[in-house]
Design a protein around this motif. Structure first.
Motif, mmCIF file in Angstrom:
data_model
loop_
_atom_site.group_PDB
_atom_site.id
_atom_site.type_symbol
_atom_site.label_atom_id
_atom_site.label_comp_id
_atom_site.label_asym_id
_atom_site.label_seq_id
_atom_site.Cartn_x
_atom_site.Cartn_y
_atom_site.Cartn_z
ATOM 1 N N LYS A 109 0.811 -1.225 0.000
ATOM 2 C CA LYS A 109 0.000 0.000 0.000
ATOM 3 C C LYS A 109 0.840 1.269 0.000
ATOM 4 O O LYS A 109 0.410 2.308 -0.485
ATOM 5 C CB LYS A 109 -0.969 -0.012 1.171
ATOM 6 C CG LYS A 109 -0.297 -0.005 2.524
ATOM 7 C CD LYS A 109 -1.328 -0.056 3.627
ATOM 8 C CE LYS A 109 -0.618 -0.133 4.974
ATOM 9 N NZ LYS A 109 -1.546 -0.170 6.070
ATOM 10 N N ALA A 150 0.542 7.373 -6.338
ATOM 11 C CA ALA A 150 -0.654 8.209 -6.453
ATOM 12 C C ALA A 150 -0.321 9.667 -6.116
ATOM 13 O O ALA A 150 -0.756 10.589 -6.812
ATOM 14 C CB ALA A 150 -1.749 7.685 -5.534
ATOM 15 N N LEU A 151 0.454 9.886 -5.050
ATOM 16 C CA LEU A 151 0.855 11.241 -4.680
ATOM 17 C C LEU A 151 1.762 11.860 -5.735
ATOM 18 O O LEU A 151 1.584 13.016 -6.121
ATOM 19 C CB LEU A 151 1.561 11.233 -3.318
ATOM 20 C CG LEU A 151 2.045 12.590 -2.812
ATOM 21 C CD1 LEU A 151 0.857 13.522 -2.607
ATOM 22 C CD2 LEU A 151 2.823 12.426 -1.517
ATOM 23 N N VAL A 185 1.778 2.147 -3.637
ATOM 24 C CA VAL A 185 0.595 2.663 -4.325
ATOM 25 C C VAL A 185 0.335 4.107 -3.906
ATOM 26 O O VAL A 185 0.069 4.986 -4.736
ATOM 27 C CB VAL A 185 -0.635 1.761 -4.049
ATOM 28 C CG1 VAL A 185 -1.904 2.404 -4.596
ATOM 29 C CG2 VAL A 185 -0.430 0.386 -4.642
ATOM 30 N N ALA A 186 0.426 4.379 -2.608
ATOM 31 C CA ALA A 186 0.211 5.737 -2.114
ATOM 32 C C ALA A 186 1.263 6.691 -2.655
ATOM 33 O O ALA A 186 0.961 7.830 -3.035
ATOM 34 C CB ALA A 186 0.220 5.750 -0.581
ATOM 35 N N GLY A 222 1.878 11.132 -8.907
ATOM 36 C CA GLY A 222 1.058 11.417 -10.080
ATOM 37 C C GLY A 222 0.221 12.675 -9.900
ATOM 38 O O GLY A 222 0.077 13.473 -10.822
ATOM 39 N N THR A 223 -0.312 12.879 -8.706
ATOM 40 C CA THR A 223 -1.101 14.077 -8.424
ATOM 41 C C THR A 223 -0.246 15.331 -8.505
ATOM 42 O O THR A 223 -0.656 16.344 -9.087
ATOM 43 C CB THR A 223 -1.755 13.967 -7.024
ATOM 44 O OG1 THR A 223 -2.540 12.769 -6.982
ATOM 45 C CG2 THR A 223 -2.630 15.165 -6.736
#
Length: 193
Positions: A3, A10-11, A6-7, A13-14
């Motif tokens: 996880k 995701a961060l 993934v986090a 990419g943002t």
């Protein structure tokens, strides 16, 4: 994948998306601006005409008052100085960092007695941003009165003096702006009886 990976992605990419969005918005083409046209009656001098000669320091003081009144509640604070040219300074906050903005203008009096501020120089911190983008940010961020039009495509600010109402319906018209010689002539048109 766990996880935390993934986090992290995701961060990342943002953040990358936010940076690309800011770059896209800062570099996209600027829309055309329509300058409000004065009616025929406003541009003609009907009444008594007073010619007033002033200095750059006095004009700067008057301009600062009008600019402060126009920019109340604006997220982009403005400072205005008049010397051999007109300099507009401000700061822009991006990602909790204040970036200084400085723009230089030469004033031109048009045939109707209105003022066109033609941009001659610009500094935005250490960034290389096109003048059109900086003027678009200024136009979108500052609430100018209806008689000031910022035109990013032409790199100019149009000040329609014929639309400014002063005491008792009087109007102002620029006659001569020679900043290096500290000679500024304005006509004040007082309505006749």
């Amino acid at each position: 994948m766990n996880k935390w990976k993934v986090a992290f992605f995701a961060l990342a990419g943002t953040v990358l998306f936010a940076i690309l969005l800011v770059v896209f918005l800062a570099t996209r083409p600027v829309d055309d601006v329509n300058v409000a046209k004065s009616s025929a009656g406003e541009s003609e001098s009907k009444g008594n005409v007073l010619v007033v000669q002033t200095t750059t320091k006095e004009l700067e003081s008057i301009s600062k008052k009008y600019l402060k009144d126009a920019a109340k509640g604006s997220p982009l604070p403005l400072d205005f100085t008049i010397g051999d040219d007109i300099q507009l300074r401000s700061t822009l906050t991006v990602f909790y960092t204040e970036i200084p903005i400085s723009m230089n203008f030469d004033p031109i009096v048009d045939e109707k007695g209105n003022i066109i501020l033609k941009q001659t120089g610009m500094n935005v911190g250490l960034l290389n941003i096109p003048p059109e983008t900086t003027m678009k940010i200024m136009r979108d961020s500052v609430e100018f009165p209806s008689w000031i039009t910022v035109n990013p495509n032409k790199a100019e600010i149009y000040i329609d003096l014929s639309r400014i109402n002063i005491a008792s319906g009087s109007r102002v018209r620029a006659k001569e702006l020679d900043l290096p010689k500290d000679k500024i002539l304005l006509e004040i048109i007082v309505p006749g009886e």
